[in-house]
Design an enzyme around this catalytic site. Structure first.
Site, mmCIF file in Angstrom:
data_model
loop_
_atom_site.group_PDB
_atom_site.id
_atom_site.type_symbol
_atom_site.label_atom_id
_atom_site.label_comp_id
_atom_site.label_asym_id
_atom_site.label_seq_id
_atom_site.Cartn_x
_atom_site.Cartn_y
_atom_site.Cartn_z
ATOM 1 N N SER A 134 43.887 38.275 47.312
ATOM 2 C CA SER A 134 44.215 37.962 45.925
ATOM 3 C C SER A 134 45.647 37.448 45.829
ATOM 4 O O SER A 134 45.935 36.345 46.290
ATOM 5 C CB SER A 134 43.963 39.189 45.050
ATOM 6 O OG SER A 134 43.899 38.845 43.692
ATOM 7 N N HIS A 170 38.799 35.254 43.783
ATOM 8 C CA HIS A 170 37.792 35.912 42.936
ATOM 9 C C HIS A 170 36.991 34.878 42.147
ATOM 10 O O HIS A 170 36.713 35.036 40.953
ATOM 11 C CB HIS A 170 38.456 36.910 41.990
ATOM 12 C CG HIS A 170 39.374 37.871 42.671
ATOM 13 N ND1 HIS A 170 38.960 38.667 43.717
ATOM 14 C CD2 HIS A 170 40.700 38.143 42.483
ATOM 15 C CE1 HIS A 170 39.981 39.413 44.135
ATOM 16 N NE2 HIS A 170 41.036 39.105 43.407
#
Length: 246
Positions: A134, A170
């Site tokens: 991330s 994501h």
């Protein structure tokens, strides 16, 4: 031990819940170690938790995950001050740097205050595998889509730029990320963006994307680019990694 050439593994994964522990290192973290080429000793992994403010509970859980995986893990903290005398020497002494998710905007600001941005660039050139999830993925790129500034996703464009692309993490689980990445490519903020579903990692040798890998089935990566006035998204299938046995 170092990778044969500058290597980055940029992911939207790497962790899973264990039967007896809150966090286990999943296949993507193990693949980062494999990319380093280490053998004949326990891998040395540096955990960088700047994006979550070096939260002690996160460090404790990741340290337990490393113990179970058979890795020697060192946390590099920058709050409230660096926890080691020689930051650059500590980074260079490891096989893999694993950067946790959280606020990529805060991570970049704090790294620059301490000169860690330049240290990471030198470590990359020296063959230390740079990896993360991330925020720990976006940081290596020109930037990407982030919730660092609030619930509404916004662009961050001052990444380290080791990889000359935008980055979307994501991609399959946060509905706002795909349209924002498409807009950033359409308006020329990024010429190209490389994006990952949850559980997917992008392997770079130098600045070239050489493989897409995954720890979950039926997941993929995406290359978003512009052809004339049109934004084009190419789906890239991932090679499924073996699940670590504990």
């Amino acid at each position: 031990m170092s990778a044969a050439e500058p290597t980055i593994l940029a992911t939207s994964g790497g962790h899973r819940v264990g039967a007896r522990t809150r966090v286990l290192f999943d296949a993507l973290v193990h693949h980062a170690v494999d990319l380093s080429g280490v053998h004949g000793r326990r891998p040395r992994v540096l955990h960088v938790g700047t994006a979550v403010g070096d939260a002690e509970h996160v460090t404790a859980r990741v340290s337990e995950a490393a113990r179970i995986a058979g890795f020697d893990l060192t946390p590099l903290h920058l709050f409230p001050m660096p926890n080691v005398d020689d930051v650059e020497g500590t980074v260079l002494a490891h096989d893999v740097v694993w950067v946790m998710g959280g606020s990529v905007a805060n991570l970049l600001a704090v790294w620059r205050v301490h000169g860690l941005d330049a240290v990471m660039r030198r470590a990359w050139r020296a063959g230390v595998v740079l990896a993360g999830v991330s925020a720990g993925s976006i940081c290596w790129f020109q930037g990407g889509a982030t919730d660092s500034f609030g619930p509404e996703l916004r662009p961050v464009t001052d990444g380290l730029g080791l990889l000359p692309y935008g980055n979307g993490v994501h991609y399959d689980s946060d509905a706002g990320r795909r349209p924002l990445i498409h807009r950033l490519v359409a308006d020329g903020t990024f010429a190209t963006a490389h994006c990952t579903d949850d559980g997917v990692g992008l392997v770079y040798r130098g600045t070239e994307l050489v493989e897409v890998v995954a720890e979950l089935p039926d997941k993929a990566a995406y290359v978003v680019s512009r052809e004339g006035e049109r934004v084009v998204e190419e789906r890239v299938a991932a090679r499924l990694l073996p699940t670590p046995a504990f």
